[in-house]
Design a protein around this motif. Sequence first.
Motif, short mmCIF file in Angstrom:
data_model
loop_
_atom_site.label_atom_id
_atom_site.label_comp_id
_atom_site.label_asym_id
_atom_site.label_seq_id
_atom_site.Cartn_x
_atom_site.Cartn_y
_atom_site.Cartn_z
N ASN A 89 0.81 -1.24 0.00
CA ASN A 89 0.00 0.00 0.00
C ASN A 89 0.83 1.27 0.00
N LEU B 134 1.18 -3.43 -4.13
CA LEU B 134 0.08 -4.26 -3.65
C LEU B 134 0.54 -5.15 -2.49
N ASN C 225 -3.30 -12.35 -4.68
CA ASN C 225 -4.74 -12.19 -4.47
C ASN C 225 -5.12 -10.73 -4.72
N PRO D 30 -7.06 -7.40 -5.35
CA PRO D 30 -8.39 -6.92 -4.92
C PRO D 30 -9.37 -6.86 -6.08
N LYS E 219 -11.62 -4.73 -6.87
CA LYS E 219 -11.71 -3.42 -7.54
C LYS E 219 -10.64 -3.28 -8.62
N ASP E 220 -9.42 -3.73 -8.34
CA ASP E 220 -8.35 -3.66 -9.33
C ASP E 220 -8.61 -4.61 -10.49
N THR F 163 -17.27 -3.90 -10.24
CA THR F 163 -16.75 -4.64 -9.10
C THR F 163 -17.73 -5.72 -8.65
N ARG G 250 -17.04 -9.72 -8.38
CA ARG G 250 -17.29 -10.52 -7.17
C ARG G 250 -18.12 -11.76 -7.50
N ALA H 267 -6.72 -16.13 1.67
CA ALA H 267 -6.73 -14.74 2.14
C ALA H 267 -5.64 -14.48 3.17
N GLN I 79 -2.59 -14.09 1.13
CA GLN I 79 -2.86 -13.20 0.01
C GLN I 79 -2.41 -13.81 -1.33
#
Length: 227
Positions: A36, A97, A173, A175, A177-178, A187, A191, A207, A210
């Motif tokens: 991040n 990321l 993993n 996200p 949105k990306d 999005t 999903r 998860a 990741q």
Amino acid sequence: MQTEAFRELFPLFSSANPETLEWLLAVSDQHEYPSNRAVLMEDAWGNAVYFLVSGWVKVRRLSGDNVFTLAILGRGDFFGEMAILDESPRSTDVIALSPVQLLSVSAQRFIQTLFKDSQLHHRMLQLMVRRLRQTNFRFQLQNRPPAVKLANTLVTLAQNYGQATEKGTIIYNIPFKDLADLTDISTEDTRKIMQKLHEKGWLKIDATKQLMYLTNLKHLTHLAGHQ
């Protein structure tokens, strides 16, 4: 890093002269970033070329308050070269990321290297054409169903950066949105499709670590329309 390990990690340098690799390693700078964290800000494009030793980054386009993911890059890839070659300002940034290790080479030194090593110059053109072809293929899928488009995104990431294991091909993993931005779908559609792919047993997500396991890459490839 040794020159042979550098060559094996980065396809860009597969045919470069040994002297080129030694010199680039000697003049490169090392960087580490946590997840991040901004790796490259919009006003810093054109200063250097960056090589991903480990980890995953996303390239984002900035437009006012809107942020849109343009690309996901993984280990063995590079970025920043286009800003050096066309010397134009950028309204994009690069975000880690995952934890990331990078090597950077200043713009001036990298341009000097391209002039000196024709094999490296040619290899860079080949890889840039490959990126363009992948982008063109995405445009060809523009009117296809969202599941086909998302499968193409996952397969392309697996082909470019995936690690083959007994459990399947591993990628980060990413996200939803990306993934949605890359695929040009919503999005919510992302999903739903990811849930269906999980139910089919075509992918699994860890998860905690990741990681995303593409457990049936053959079926995903067929869905994506790849040859």
